[in-house]
Design a protein around this motif. Structure first.
Motif, PDB file in Angstrom:
ATOM      1  N   LYS A 169       0.808  -1.218   0.000  1.00 31.58           N
ATOM      2  CA  LYS A 169       0.000   0.000   0.000  1.00 31.58           C
ATOM      3  C   LYS A 169       0.844   1.273   0.000  1.00 31.58           C
ATOM      4  CE  LYS A 169      -3.909  -2.072   2.466  1.00 31.58           C
ATOM      5  NZ  LYS A 169      -4.784  -1.990   3.672  1.00 31.58           N
ATOM      6  N   ASN A 170       2.171   1.116  -0.019  1.00 36.54           N
ATOM      7  CA  ASN A 170       3.074   2.273   0.041  1.00 36.54           C
ATOM      8  C   ASN A 170       2.807   3.127   1.276  1.00 36.54           C
ATOM      9  OD1 ASN A 170       4.158   1.396  -2.357  1.00 36.54           O
ATOM     10  ND2 ASN A 170       3.876   3.305  -3.456  1.00 36.54           N
ATOM     11  N   MET A 171       2.683   2.479   2.412  1.00 38.51           N
ATOM     12  CA  MET A 171       2.346   3.165   3.651  1.00 38.51           C
ATOM     13  C   MET A 171       3.333   2.814   4.765  1.00 38.51           C
ATOM     14  SD  MET A 171      -0.402   5.008   3.134  1.00 38.51           S
ATOM     15  CE  MET A 171      -0.923   5.333   4.818  1.00 38.51           C
ATOM     16  N   VAL A 172       3.574   3.811   5.617  1.00 36.37           N
ATOM     17  CA  VAL A 172       4.321   3.613   6.850  1.00 36.37           C
ATOM     18  C   VAL A 172       3.464   4.159   7.984  1.00 36.37           C
ATOM     19  CG1 VAL A 172       6.441   4.106   8.132  1.00 36.37           C
ATOM     20  CG2 VAL A 172       6.500   3.873   5.657  1.00 36.37           C
ATOM     21  N   TYR A 173       3.508   3.480   9.124  1.00 34.16           N
ATOM     22  CA  TYR A 173       2.657   3.857  10.252  1.00 34.16           C
ATOM     23  C   TYR A 173       3.512   4.062  11.504  1.00 34.16           C
ATOM     24  CZ  TYR A 173      -0.718   1.751   7.070  1.00 34.16           C
ATOM     25  OH  TYR A 173      -1.457   1.422   5.963  1.00 34.16           O
ATOM     26  N   LEU A 174       3.019   4.934  12.385  1.00 32.60           N
ATOM     27  CA  LEU A 174       3.628   5.106  13.699  1.00 32.60           C
ATOM     28  C   LEU A 174       2.517   5.052  14.732  1.00 32.60           C
ATOM     29  CD1 LEU A 174       6.162   5.641  15.387  1.00 32.60           C
ATOM     30  CD2 LEU A 174       5.687   8.093  15.151  1.00 32.60           C
ATOM     31  N   GLN A 175       2.451   3.954  15.456  1.00 36.32           N
ATOM     32  CA  GLN A 175       1.494   3.804  16.548  1.00 36.32           C
ATOM     33  C   GLN A 175       2.124   4.350  17.810  1.00 36.32           C
ATOM     34  OE1 GLN A 175      -1.768   2.597  16.551  1.00 36.32           O
ATOM     35  NE2 GLN A 175      -1.772   3.317  18.670  1.00 36.32           N
ATOM     36  N   MET A 176       1.484   5.336  18.412  1.00 38.29           N
ATOM     37  CA  MET A 176       2.023   5.997  19.602  1.00 38.29           C
ATOM     38  C   MET A 176       1.074   5.768  20.772  1.00 38.29           C
ATOM     39  SD  MET A 176       3.348   9.554  17.887  1.00 38.29           S
ATOM     40  CE  MET A 176       1.696  10.136  17.544  1.00 38.29           C
ATOM     41  N   ASN A 177       1.563   5.083  21.786  1.00 41.22           N
ATOM     42  CA  ASN A 177       0.778   4.792  22.985  1.00 41.22           C
ATOM     43  C   ASN A 177       1.401   5.471  24.201  1.00 41.22           C
ATOM     44  OD1 ASN A 177      -0.857   3.068  21.411  1.00 41.22           O
ATOM     45  ND2 ASN A 177       0.474   1.308  21.839  1.00 41.22           N
ATOM     46  N   SER A 178       0.633   5.552  25.270  1.00 42.43           N
ATOM     47  CA  SER A 178       1.111   6.143  26.519  1.00 42.43           C
ATOM     48  C   SER A 178       1.776   7.496  26.267  1.00 42.43           C
ATOM     49  CB  SER A 178       2.103   5.191  27.201  1.00 42.43           C
ATOM     50  OG  SER A 178       1.502   3.938  27.452  1.00 42.43           O
ATOM     51  N   LEU A 179       1.096   8.318  25.516  1.00 41.93           N
ATOM     52  CA  LEU A 179       1.678   9.599  25.117  1.00 41.93           C
ATOM     53  C   LEU A 179       1.875  10.517  26.314  1.00 41.93           C
ATOM     54  CD1 LEU A 179      -0.216  10.036  21.778  1.00 41.93           C
ATOM     55  CD2 LEU A 179       2.269  10.152  22.034  1.00 41.93           C
ATOM     56  N   LYS A 180       2.950  11.305  26.238  1.00 38.31           N
ATOM     57  CA  LYS A 180       3.314  12.237  27.292  1.00 38.31           C
ATOM     58  C   LYS A 180       3.354  13.660  26.724  1.00 38.31           C
ATOM     59  CE  LYS A 180       6.506   8.734  29.096  1.00 38.31           C
ATOM     60  NZ  LYS A 180       7.928   8.444  29.465  1.00 38.31           N
ATOM     61  N   PRO A 181       3.213  14.667  27.563  1.00 39.14           N
ATOM     62  CA  PRO A 181       3.304  16.045  27.058  1.00 39.14           C
ATOM     63  C   PRO A 181       4.603  16.312  26.297  1.00 39.14           C
ATOM     64  CG  PRO A 181       2.382  16.048  29.258  1.00 39.14           C
ATOM     65  CD  PRO A 181       2.795  14.636  28.979  1.00 39.14           C
ATOM     66  N   GLU A 182       5.667  15.665  26.694  1.00 39.97           N
ATOM     67  CA  GLU A 182       6.948  15.889  26.009  1.00 39.97           C
ATOM     68  C   GLU A 182       7.010  15.248  24.625  1.00 39.97           C
ATOM     69  OE1 GLU A 182       6.483  14.695  29.118  1.00 39.97           O
ATOM     70  OE2 GLU A 182       7.948  13.111  29.600  1.00 39.97           O
ATOM     71  N   ASP A 183       5.995  14.492  24.254  1.00 42.32           N
ATOM     72  CA  ASP A 183       5.905  13.962  22.892  1.00 42.32           C
ATOM     73  C   ASP A 183       5.317  14.989  21.925  1.00 42.32           C
ATOM     74  OD1 ASP A 183       4.906  10.850  24.329  1.00 42.32           O
ATOM     75  OD2 ASP A 183       6.879  11.335  23.492  1.00 42.32           O
ATOM     76  N   THR A 184       4.860  16.114  22.447  1.00 40.83           N
ATOM     77  CA  THR A 184       4.298  17.164  21.604  1.00 40.83           C
ATOM     78  C   THR A 184       5.338  17.682  20.633  1.00 40.83           C
ATOM     79  OG1 THR A 184       2.690  17.852  23.275  1.00 40.83           O
ATOM     80  CG2 THR A 184       3.300  19.482  21.606  1.00 40.83           C
ATOM     81  N   ALA A 185       5.002  17.644  19.341  1.00 38.37           N
ATOM     82  CA  ALA A 185       5.941  18.049  18.292  1.00 38.37           C
ATOM     83  C   ALA A 185       5.259  17.927  16.941  1.00 38.37           C
ATOM     84  CB  ALA A 185       7.190  17.165  18.314  1.00 38.37           C
ATOM     85  N   VAL A 186       5.925  18.444  15.933  1.00 37.72           N
ATOM     86  CA  VAL A 186       5.560  18.123  14.557  1.00 37.72           C
ATOM     87  C   VAL A 186       6.310  16.853  14.184  1.00 37.72           C
ATOM     88  CG1 VAL A 186       5.606  18.870  12.155  1.00 37.72           C
ATOM     89  CG2 VAL A 186       5.177  20.549  13.974  1.00 37.72           C
ATOM     90  N   TYR A 187       5.581  15.880  13.687  1.00 42.57           N
ATOM     91  CA  TYR A 187       6.161  14.589  13.324  1.00 42.57           C
ATOM     92  C   TYR A 187       6.309  14.507  11.807  1.00 42.57           C
ATOM     93  CZ  TYR A 187       5.826  12.811  18.049  1.00 42.57           C
ATOM     94  OH  TYR A 187       6.008  12.615  19.400  1.00 42.57           O
ATOM     95  N   TYR A 188       7.504  14.076  11.384  1.00 43.14           N
ATOM     96  CA  TYR A 188       7.844  13.997   9.974  1.00 43.14           C
ATOM     97  C   TYR A 188       8.159  12.557   9.586  1.00 43.14           C
ATOM     98  CZ  TYR A 188       8.571  19.042  10.347  1.00 43.14           C
ATOM     99  OH  TYR A 188       8.419  20.392  10.559  1.00 43.14           O
ATOM    100  N   CYS A 189       7.681  12.186   8.438  1.00 46.59           N
ATOM    101  CA  CYS A 189       8.046  10.940   7.789  1.00 46.59           C
ATOM    102  C   CYS A 189       9.174  11.244   6.810  1.00 46.59           C
ATOM    103  CB  CYS A 189       6.818  10.401   7.063  1.00 46.59           C
ATOM    104  SG  CYS A 189       7.081   8.944   6.066  1.00 46.59           S
ATOM    105  N   ALA A 190      10.135  10.341   6.699  1.00 45.67           N
ATOM    106  CA  ALA A 190      11.271  10.580   5.813  1.00 45.67           C
ATOM    107  C   ALA A 190      11.736   9.258   5.214  1.00 45.67           C
ATOM    108  CB  ALA A 190      12.404  11.256   6.567  1.00 45.67           C
ATOM    109  N   ALA A 191      12.444   9.368   4.091  1.00 42.54           N
ATOM    110  CA  ALA A 191      12.824   8.171   3.339  1.00 42.54           C
ATOM    111  C   ALA A 191      14.270   8.208   2.882  1.00 42.54           C
ATOM    112  CB  ALA A 191      11.926   8.024   2.109  1.00 42.54           C
ATOM    113  N   GLY A 192      14.851   7.021   2.787  1.00 42.40           N
ATOM    114  CA  GLY A 192      16.055   6.852   2.007  1.00 42.40           C
ATOM    115  C   GLY A 192      17.417   6.804   2.626  1.00 42.40           C
ATOM    116  N   PRO A 193      17.573   6.695   3.950  1.00 36.24           N
ATOM    117  CA  PRO A 193      18.920   6.730   4.489  1.00 36.24           C
ATOM    118  C   PRO A 193      19.579   5.358   4.429  1.00 36.24           C
ATOM    119  CG  PRO A 193      17.420   6.393   6.277  1.00 36.24           C
ATOM    120  CD  PRO A 193      16.575   6.510   5.025  1.00 36.24           C
ATOM    121  N   PRO A 194      20.898   5.309   4.517  1.00 32.92           N
ATOM    122  CA  PRO A 194      21.546   4.034   4.804  1.00 32.92           C
ATOM    123  C   PRO A 194      21.151   3.583   6.210  1.00 32.92           C
ATOM    124  CG  PRO A 194      23.120   5.684   4.058  1.00 32.92           C
ATOM    125  CD  PRO A 194      21.847   6.397   4.364  1.00 32.92           C
ATOM    126  N   TRP A 195      20.998   2.298   6.412  1.00 31.96           N
ATOM    127  CA  TRP A 195      20.542   1.827   7.723  1.00 31.96           C
ATOM    128  C   TRP A 195      21.528   2.223   8.832  1.00 31.96           C
ATOM    129  CZ3 TRP A 195      16.238   0.681   9.817  1.00 31.96           C
ATOM    130  CH2 TRP A 195      16.201   0.009  11.037  1.00 31.96           C
TER     131      TRP A 195
END
Length: 124
Positions: free
Chosen positions: A76-102
């Motif tokens: 489906k050409n999809m990537v997911y991020l399941q976030m549980n037990s979230l904390k106030p310090e998790d507040t941010a803009v979240y970015y998906c990115a592609a292509g690095p060497p591992w």
């Protein structure tokens, strides 16, 4: 290059959950290592997690280990991020990115393509 669009962000209470999605289009998505980063106001962009292209190998920042789970669906050409037990310090803009060497998935400058980001706010 691959084009990326994130969605699924929003406002959630501490202890709650959110699932972010990243839709990819373009060449050979299944061949790319994919990562998630986040950036809070006044802070540098930081690595969250990454997933290999061909198997289930993953890498997580210590701050999210045990709470966040990355997955992908190459059909489906999809990537997911399941976030549980979230904390106030998790507040941010979240970015998906592609292509690095591992070997350098935690370095933002290693990535070839970025999405526009989606805001996650954890607050009561």
């Amino acid at each position: 290059q691959v084009q990326l669009v994130e969605y699924g962000g929003g406002l959630v209470q501490p202890g709650g959950s959110l699932r972010l999605s990243c839709a990819a289009s373009g060449r050979t998505f299944s061949g790319y290592v994919m990562g998630w980063f986040r950036q809070a106001p006044g802070k540098e962009r930081e690595f969250v997690t990454a997933i290999k292209s061909s198997d289930t190998s993953t890498s997580y920042a210590d701050s999210v280990k045990g709470r966040f789970t990355v997955s992908r669906d190459n059909a489906k050409n999809m990537v997911y991020l399941q976030m549980n037990s979230l904390k106030p310090e998790d507040t941010a803009v979240y970015y998906c990115a592609a292509g690095p060497p591992w070997q350098s998935v935690w370095r933002a400058e290693s990535y070839l393509s970025w999405g526009q980001g989606t805001q996650v706010t954890v607050s009561s």
